[in-house]
Design a protein around this motif. Structure first.
Motif, PDB file in Angstrom:
ATOM      1  N   GLY B  70       0.826  -1.201   0.000  1.00 20.97           N
ATOM      2  CA  GLY B  70       0.000   0.000   0.000  1.00 20.97           C
ATOM      3  C   GLY B  70       0.863   1.255   0.000  1.00 20.97           C
ATOM      4  N   ALA B  71       1.924   1.226   0.794  1.00 20.50           N
ATOM      5  CA  ALA B  71       2.822   2.380   0.881  1.00 20.50           C
ATOM      6  C   ALA B  71       3.509   2.632  -0.462  1.00 20.50           C
ATOM      7  CB  ALA B  71       3.857   2.147   1.983  1.00 20.50           C
ATOM      8  N   PHE B  72       3.992   1.562  -1.095  1.00 20.75           N
ATOM      9  CA  PHE B  72       4.665   1.727  -2.389  1.00 20.75           C
ATOM     10  C   PHE B  72       3.698   2.195  -3.471  1.00 20.75           C
ATOM     11  CE2 PHE B  72       8.270  -0.868  -0.805  1.00 20.75           C
ATOM     12  CZ  PHE B  72       9.289  -0.021  -1.222  1.00 20.75           C
ATOM     13  N   ILE B  73       2.509   1.612  -3.460  1.00 19.86           N
ATOM     14  CA  ILE B  73       1.522   2.026  -4.473  1.00 19.86           C
ATOM     15  C   ILE B  73       1.205   3.511  -4.295  1.00 19.86           C
ATOM     16  CG2 ILE B  73      -0.893   1.738  -5.195  1.00 19.86           C
ATOM     17  CD1 ILE B  73      -0.451  -1.292  -4.362  1.00 19.86           C
ATOM     18  N   ALA B  74       1.058   3.919  -3.038  1.00 20.45           N
ATOM     19  CA  ALA B  74       0.792   5.334  -2.771  1.00 20.45           C
ATOM     20  C   ALA B  74       1.937   6.198  -3.288  1.00 20.45           C
ATOM     21  CB  ALA B  74       0.581   5.560  -1.277  1.00 20.45           C
ATOM     22  N   ALA B  75       3.177   5.726  -3.053  1.00 20.69           N
ATOM     23  CA  ALA B  75       4.340   6.499  -3.507  1.00 20.69           C
ATOM     24  C   ALA B  75       4.335   6.635  -5.031  1.00 20.69           C
ATOM     25  CB  ALA B  75       5.623   5.834  -3.027  1.00 20.69           C
ATOM     26  N   ALA B 103      -6.148   3.797  -4.539  1.00 20.01           N
ATOM     27  CA  ALA B 103      -5.414   2.823  -5.352  1.00 20.01           C
ATOM     28  C   ALA B 103      -4.799   1.746  -4.456  1.00 20.01           C
ATOM     29  CB  ALA B 103      -4.330   3.533  -6.159  1.00 20.01           C
ATOM     30  N   ALA B 104      -4.210   2.188  -3.342  1.00 19.91           N
ATOM     31  CA  ALA B 104      -3.583   1.229  -2.427  1.00 19.91           C
ATOM     32  C   ALA B 104      -4.622   0.254  -1.870  1.00 19.91           C
ATOM     33  CB  ALA B 104      -2.883   1.967  -1.292  1.00 19.91           C
ATOM     34  N   ALA B 105      -5.768   0.780  -1.467  1.00 21.27           N
ATOM     35  CA  ALA B 105      -6.802  -0.075  -0.887  1.00 21.27           C
ATOM     36  C   ALA B 105      -7.326  -1.066  -1.926  1.00 21.27           C
ATOM     37  CB  ALA B 105      -7.946   0.781  -0.339  1.00 21.27           C
ATOM     38  N   TRP B 243       0.549   5.975   5.840  1.00 20.57           N
ATOM     39  CA  TRP B 243       1.832   5.916   6.525  1.00 20.57           C
ATOM     40  C   TRP B 243       2.938   6.489   5.642  1.00 20.57           C
ATOM     41  CZ3 TRP B 243       2.813   4.384  11.506  1.00 20.57           C
ATOM     42  CH2 TRP B 243       4.164   4.285  11.866  1.00 20.57           C
ATOM     43  N   ALA B 244       2.866   6.141   4.352  1.00 19.47           N
ATOM     44  CA  ALA B 244       3.896   6.606   3.422  1.00 19.47           C
ATOM     45  C   ALA B 244       3.951   8.131   3.414  1.00 19.47           C
ATOM     46  CB  ALA B 244       3.610   6.069   2.018  1.00 19.47           C
ATOM     47  N   VAL B 245       2.778   8.764   3.377  1.00 17.24           N
ATOM     48  CA  VAL B 245       2.736  10.222   3.343  1.00 17.24           C
ATOM     49  C   VAL B 245       3.139  10.793   4.709  1.00 17.24           C
ATOM     50  CG1 VAL B 245       1.291  12.240   2.890  1.00 17.24           C
ATOM     51  CG2 VAL B 245       0.910  10.119   1.606  1.00 17.24           C
ATOM     52  N   TYR B 246       2.684  10.114   5.751  1.00 17.22           N
ATOM     53  CA  TYR B 246       2.984  10.520   7.128  1.00 17.22           C
ATOM     54  C   TYR B 246       4.495  10.498   7.371  1.00 17.22           C
ATOM     55  CZ  TYR B 246       3.044   9.573  12.270  1.00 17.22           C
ATOM     56  OH  TYR B 246       3.281   9.557  13.612  1.00 17.22           O
ATOM     57  N   ALA B 247       5.148   9.383   6.949  1.00 18.97           N
ATOM     58  CA  ALA B 247       6.582   9.241   7.191  1.00 18.97           C
ATOM     59  C   ALA B 247       7.406   9.956   6.119  1.00 18.97           C
ATOM     60  CB  ALA B 247       6.960   7.761   7.241  1.00 18.97           C
ATOM     61  N   GLY B 248       6.827  10.140   4.930  1.00 18.19           N
ATOM     62  CA  GLY B 248       7.530  10.823   3.856  1.00 18.19           C
ATOM     63  C   GLY B 248       8.546   9.953   3.146  1.00 18.19           C
ATOM     64  N   THR B 249       8.624   8.686   3.542  1.00 22.33           N
ATOM     65  CA  THR B 249       9.576   7.779   2.903  1.00 22.33           C
ATOM     66  C   THR B 249       9.069   6.341   3.003  1.00 22.33           C
ATOM     67  OG1 THR B 249      11.791   6.843   3.097  1.00 22.33           O
ATOM     68  CG2 THR B 249      10.904   7.870   5.062  1.00 22.33           C
ATOM     69  N   VAL B 250       9.407   5.552   1.979  1.00 14.80           N
ATOM     70  CA  VAL B 250       8.973   4.146   1.964  1.00 14.80           C
ATOM     71  C   VAL B 250      10.169   3.266   1.646  1.00 14.80           C
ATOM     72  CG1 VAL B 250       7.401   2.467   0.958  1.00 14.80           C
ATOM     73  CG2 VAL B 250       6.756   4.875   1.012  1.00 14.80           C
ATOM     74  N   THR B 251      10.371   2.227   2.455  1.00 18.27           N
ATOM     75  CA  THR B 251      11.431   1.259   2.162  1.00 18.27           C
ATOM     76  C   THR B 251      10.825  -0.130   2.086  1.00 18.27           C
ATOM     77  OG1 THR B 251      11.828   0.878   4.492  1.00 18.27           O
ATOM     78  CG2 THR B 251      13.143   2.600   3.449  1.00 18.27           C
ATOM     79  N   ALA B 252      11.564  -1.052   1.467  1.00 12.45           N
ATOM     80  CA  ALA B 252      11.058  -2.421   1.312  1.00 12.45           C
ATOM     81  C   ALA B 252      10.862  -3.095   2.661  1.00 12.45           C
ATOM     82  CB  ALA B 252      12.007  -3.234   0.441  1.00 12.45           C
TER      83      ALA B 252
END
Ligand code: ATP
Ligand code: MG
Lengths: 242, 324
Positions: B70-75, B103-105, B243-252
């Motif tokens: 979900g985080a990656f799709i959002a990114a 999209a993520a959902a 979470w992705a937007v909240y943290a501002g970064t996404v990692t695997a």
């Protein structure tokens, strides 16, 4: 030719894990009849009911209900043929209210007011407990709720496992009245009971189990009249349990 | 939630109060707000996990992977909508957020549906196999996200109108966190409403208590479970997007890291309990923020200690289910 019996078990075997519990159960229950299934502890009564409901799979033999082969169906499909099951443990949802427990017994139409009235007339105490969780009810009230849930929708057959267990005589009388009302409405009933007084008050037919088999089939009247048969089959007689 | 069971609800205000003497008021306000916002997001992710366990006794260690996806799709969506993200108007920003979250959902719900059919269905009733196969699937999912999105962290810009903070009594509360909190709260209210008021919710609650009896009453619990699984993974995906937007970064590694927190949340709350996991999520969110500020090295340990403390007090979690 159509089977005159609504429910028929033929040569049913059930294994629970490694254990061979039912050894060829043969049973026929006529439409609109009330059959008492008797037998000592561990005879296989509960296992027979659970096998009918598909909660245990029969390993051999045939179970037919109104023309359908139950052995090929899963429990929801079996229930949807019009069979209500009240297990030995009553199967209530302790965290859900009395109303919600009843609601789960209904079809998509929900609770019909007339049906609620019927149940509350038979078991007035449930009215006061309407919004309480089922877990807060006494043993007798729980059994009333369990039977009530089986009544809120028209069923072709009711399967009840030892409803009188641990209950006071007054409560048992109420249960007898409820089952009698269901029977009068044409519901076919298969009832496991150890309380011989209850059995004698309600039963048309009797089947006695021992060690995973049916060892006697006859009418309740004949068994009630035959003390020697009672002693031989059940190790008790009608007078001793009242 | 049962009547009279109010003590666990007090745990959240008590924790808020207990933290106050340990720091200045402004810090406390900032940390409390972000802790509650984080808690709401954790709840979004954990709600599916707790229902999936409650209904079918399935321990799904892959749940975090749906958060990660979900985080990656959002990114990815975020990167394609720079105009909406950078626009100064709130409406445009919310539209970007809705696109990313939606999209993520959707994708995660669809993946969840497939995952239930292909993997979970084969391991019903066998906890050890569930753990092995879902932990394995988690590793596969992580590798897949490296293949799809590359090994490096992706960054997301804060939506322009939500990047700033409200200043209240000297404490800063980032606006985006309020949006995240509102979304989590709305999801909680919606789930409670569906569970409390609808037929399907009633059957889910009954199924969590005694699945066999629900089936003997004629309800197809497995079919319902597939639905719950898909909704649960969709919410995990939505939570991951926020979470992705909240943290501002996404990692695997995100999904794997969050899995630990999510299991902490559902165990604290009482396995199967939606309200319990809501409380658990708020507690974990607050503890993570407070301890992260006071003694950053102890943050993870603090959550383990929280779980141990709760379980000593209530061995089956804050709001355990009645199991018949
Ligand atoms: N889950 C199980 N695993 C193993 N054996 C079982 C299980 N359930 C029942 N049995 C065994 O099957 C036999 C029949 O049990 P069942 O419960 O059908 O008897 P019953 O006639 O209903 O007895 P009661 O009057 O005590 O309720 C018993 O020997 C019992 O120990
Ligand atoms: Mg029994």
């Amino acid at each position: 030719m159509a089977d005159p019996a609504l429910l028929r078990l033929a040569g049913v075997h059930t294994h629970i894990g490694r254990y061979h519990i039912l050894h060829g159960v043969d049973l026929a229950l006529g439409e609109g009849r009330l059959m008492m299934l008797l037998g000592r502890n561990g005879a296989g009564k509960t296992t027979t009911l659970r096998t009918v409901m598909g909660l245990w799979r029969a390993s051999a033999g045939e179970i037919r209900f109104a023309g359908s082969a139950l052995t090929a169906l899963d429990p929801p499909a079996i229930a949807r043929l019009g069979i209500a099951y009240v297990p030995e443990t009553m199967g209530l949802f302790a965290g859900l209210s009395v109303r919600e427990n009843l609601l789960l017994g209904t079809g998509p139409g929900g609770l019909a007011a007339s049906r609620i009235e019927e149940v509350l007339t038979l078991f007035p105490v449930l009215r006061e407990k309407w919004d309480l969780p089922a877990g807060a009810l006494s043993g007798g009230q729980k059994q009333m709720l369990a039977i009530g849930r089986a009544m809120v929708e028209t069923r072709r057959m009711l399967v009840v496992d030892e409803p009188s267990k641990g209950l006071a005589p007054g409560v048992i009388d109420q249960l007898i009245a409820a089952l009698a009302a269901l029977k009068a409405a044409g519901t076919t009933i298969l009832l496991v009971e150890q309380n011989f007084a209850m059995a004698a008050a309600l039963g048309d037919d009797v089947a006695v189990m021992d060690d995973g088999r049916i060892v006697h089939v006859g009418t309740m009247a004949a068994l009630a009249a035959d003390t020697a048969l009672q002693v031989r089959l059940l190790g008790l007689h009608l007078g001793s349990h009242q | 939630m049962r009547a009279g069971d109010t003590a666990p609800i007090l745990a959240v205000p008590l924790l808020l109060l207990a933290a106050l003497p340990a720091m200045g008021f402004a810090d406390w306000l900032t940390l409390s707000a972000s802790g509650l916002a984080m808690g709401m997001l954790l709840f979004l992710m954990a709600s599916g996990l707790t229902l999936i366990f409650g209904l079918m006794d399935v321990l799904n260690f892959t749940h975090g992977a749906f958060v990660g996806f979900g985080a990656f799709i959002a990114a990815s969506v975020w990167a394609r909508l720079p105009g909406l993200v950078a626009a100064p108007g709130l409406a445009a920003n919310l539209l970007a957020l809705a696109a990313a979250g939606g999209a993520a959902a959707l994708v995660c719900g669809g993946l969840g549906l497939a995952f239930e059919r292909v993997v979970i269905r084969r391991v019903y009733g066998a906890h050890l196999r569930q753990i092995l196969i879902t932990v394995g699937a988690m590793i596969v999912a992580e590798q897949m996200s490296v293949v799809i999105w590359g090994p490096d962290a992706l960054t997301l810009a804060k939506p322009a109108s939500l990047a700033s903070s409200f200043i209240v009594a000297g404490g800063a509360v980032e606006k985006f966190r309020l949006v995240a909190a509102a979304l989590g709260l709305a999801a909680f209210a919606a789930l409670r409403l569906v569970l409390a008021r609808t037929r399907i919710g009633l059957v889910v609650r009954a199924g969590v208590e005694d699945r066999e009896m629900v089936e003997a009453l004629g309800y197809r619990v497995r079919r319902l479970f597939v639905f719950v699984f898909a909704v649960g993974t969709a919410l995990a995906g939505l939570g991951g997007a926020m979470w992705a937007v909240y943290a501002g970064t996404v990692t695997a590694g995100l999904g794997g890291e969050l899995t630990v927190l999510l299991f902490t949340v559902v165990v604290i709350g009482g396995l199967g309990s939606v309200s319990g996991s809501f409380l658990g999520a708020l507690l974990v969110g607050l503890i993570t923020n407070y301890v992260g500020f006071l003694a950053p090295k102890l943050a993870l340990l603090a959550n383990v200690a929280l779980m141990a403390g709760v379980l000593l007090w209530r061995p089956r979690g804050l709001l355990p289910l009645v199991r018949t």
